[in-house]
Design an enzyme around this catalytic site. Structure first.
Site, PDB file in Angstrom:
ATOM      1  CB  CYS A  85      -1.812   7.024   1.848  1.00  0.00           C
ATOM      2  SG  CYS A  85      -3.137   6.092   2.620  1.00  0.00           S
ATOM      3  CD  GLU A 107      -2.960  -1.019   0.189  1.00  0.00           C
ATOM      4  OE1 GLU A 107      -2.965  -0.039  -0.577  1.00  0.00           O
ATOM      5  OE2 GLU A 107      -3.762  -1.950   0.084  1.00  0.00           O
TER       6      GLU A 107
END
Ligand code: NAD
Length: 515
Positions: free
Chosen positions: A273, A239
């Site tokens: 993010c 990720e």
């Protein structure tokens, strides 16, 4: 474990409060031998974890929710002091974590006896898939959500019967130890949840001693981690970073949208993010939208190291300021206008980057191409929906995106066209906390999905089991003279194009199997 590490090493990690500079603790760095030992202990303990059975494991994991509620004040204090985020944001993470506890324990129960599937054309057979733990799942974590990510991504692995070996960010060791103690308080066997501390070498050792890898961090490091995991041929989920776009249509509710954009860029001081990094506003509303944005950013309270009721905290990792400055200078040099902020403010001993609003942005600017990871609202205009989609999708990343409009049908259509694993309509960031939704990205944003039921499947090996009846021998060697007819009969019986063809197929199959 830490004591053994302490004996062997003299290298420390010093944890500091980014708002006050106060030293919060010293942690020994783990070298490769320490990580190997931690993995060994985890591997041994994993056997007793499996022996507890699904209900025993689920009982313990469910207890974690009560432990978090009982220790909420401590959680808020530790996370806020080491990470810099407001206490309310730290506490808010109990919600997605608890959602994940419920989801993954439910999945574990559902899959405990395996899943029966169709034996397809193997008449009389029984087919079942069993899900078995991989062993030790290694997790390498970033500094922005050490509490939420630190717990949440271990849950499916633990629910599936694995042990876990986590390396928190070297800037968040205290939260890492808190996470471990919460699990132990809930009752996991000692040794099942291992925390090792350190930098790249420690992370590399985690890859070398784990049976699967969950990496969350930058795209650059993600590539290195991926290469090392591939060398060992172990499963991995990566990720990585994002440069997430928000598209504001001409018909958006401007004040509501402006507040949502400010929240979606400034949440966790912009160190998110899937936070908004680029804003595309329809040319007809760009000016009033900017005014509404300015109204909302001025409402934000900045932390000063003393107050606890703030919105924007100190930079968790101060070197990130270099990226902010570089992206800002680049945008201004290339013609952007600074409408608000644009500098770090020294409050207490911490440095807080002021929410920053920029207009006149273009795709020639770094901020619209690379991850800034700060409280920036850079605005660029578009003239129609197609152009908005083209601009939003013009990125090597593909983590998250958002569309802001009163026309939900059109927004839904646009959401389908936007690149990214997560798209929200009239909101941003928050879907990342929805336990039932898979989370992950495309392109430079990563490989695989965390969260959602399927996160469980990242950390299990699937064992297919088939039980066959005696009649299976009819298709064994040495082949009988009727084999060809039987096979064709079976093929037509199961997959014939019409009812007639299927009936003929079954008749031929039955006749040939008797001959
Ligand atoms: P980073 O990539 O610098 O570090 C992440 C972790 O990897 C740290 O624990 C670090 O010590 C470790 N590490 C560094 N080099 C390593 C190596 N060679 N081998 C193994 N481990 C190594 O990331 P960061 O600065 O801590 O975090 C910020 C980044 O994380 C941002 O890019 C952000 O977008 C990303 N992030 C992504 C998600 C997501 O779900 N997509 C979530 C949170 C953060």
């Amino acid at each position: 474990m830490n004591q053994q590490i302490a004996k062997r090493l003299d290298k420390f990690i010093e944890s500091r409060n980014p708002a006050t500079g106060e030293i919060l603790g010293e942690f020994r760095q783990s070298d490769a031998a320490d990580v190997s030992e931690a993995a060994k202990e985890a591997r041994t303990t994993q056997k007793s974890w499996v022996a507890l059975g699904v209900d025993g494991r689920n009982r313990i994991l469910n207890r974690l929710i009560g432990v978090m509620l009982d220790r909420a004040d401590e959680i808020a204090s530790v996370v806020s002091s080491e990470n810099g985020k407001p206490r309310s944001e730290a506490l808010g993470m109990i919600l997605p974590i608890s959602g994940n506890v419920k989801l993954h324990t439910k999945t574990a129960r559902k899959l405990a006896k395996g899943v029966k599937v169709s034996p397809t054309f193997f008449i009389g057979s029984k087919a079942r898939i069993f899900y078995q733990p991989l062993g030790v799942v290694g997790l390498i974590m970033p500094w922005n959500f050490p509490f939420e990510s630190g717990i949440k991504h271990m849950l499916p692995a633990l629910a599936a019967g694995n042990a876990v070996l986590q390396k928190p960010s070297p800037f968040q060791p205290l939260v890492g130890e808190l996470v471990k103690s919460l699990f132990e308080d809930a009752g996991v066997p000692k040794g099942l949840v291992q925390m090792v501390h350190g930098f790249a070498e420690t992370g590399q050792a985690v890859i070398d001693h784990s049976d699967a890898i969950c990496f969350i961090g930058s795209t650059r490091v993600g590539r290195e981690v991926g290469m090392r995991a591939v060398q060992r041929l172990i499963p991995m989920v990566l990720e990585l970073g994002g440069n997430d776009p928000a598209v504001v249509r001409f018909d958006a509710d401007l004040d509501l949208t402006a507040r949502g954009l400010v929240s979606g860029t400034c949440f966790n001081s912009g160190q998110v993010c899937n936070g908004i990094e680029r804003i595309y506003a329809h040319t007809s509303i760009a000016e009033p939208l900017t005014k509404h944005i300015l109204k909302w950013v001025k409402e934000l309270k900045l932390a000063d190291g003393l107050r606890t009721d703030y919105d924007i905290g100190p930079m968790t990792w101060p070197p990130q300021e270099e990226v902010y400055q570089k992206h800002l200078d680049d945008a201004l040099t290339k013609g952007a206008t600074l409408a608000y902020g644009g500098k770090a403010i020294k409050l207490g001993k911490g440095r807080i980057w002021s929410p920053t609003v920029l207009t006149g942005m273009t795709h020639e600017m770094l901020m619209m191409r690379e991850e800034t990871f700060g409280p920036f609202l850079p605005l660029m205009t578009f003239t129609d929906d197609d152009e908005a989609i083209r601009l939003a999708n013009d990125s090597q990343y593909g983590l998250a995106a958002s569309v802001w409009s009163r026309d939900i049908k059109t927004a839904g259509k646009m959401a389908g066209q936007l690149k990214g694993g997560h798209v929200m309509i009239n909101n941003a960031v928050q879907s990342g906390g929805c336990a039932t939704l898979p989370f992950g990205g495309e392109g430079d944003s990563g490989v695989g999905r965390l969260s959602g039921e399927q996160a469980y499947f990242n950390w299990v090996t699937q064992k297919s089991q088939m039980l066959s009846p005696k009649s299976s021998k009819d298709l064994w060697m040495p082949y009988q003279s009727n084999a060809e007819k039987m096979i064709l009969g079976l093929a037509k019986g199961f997959f014939g194009r019409s009812m007639g063809e299927r009936l003929v197929g079954w008749a031929n199959f039955l006749l040939s199997s008797k001959s």
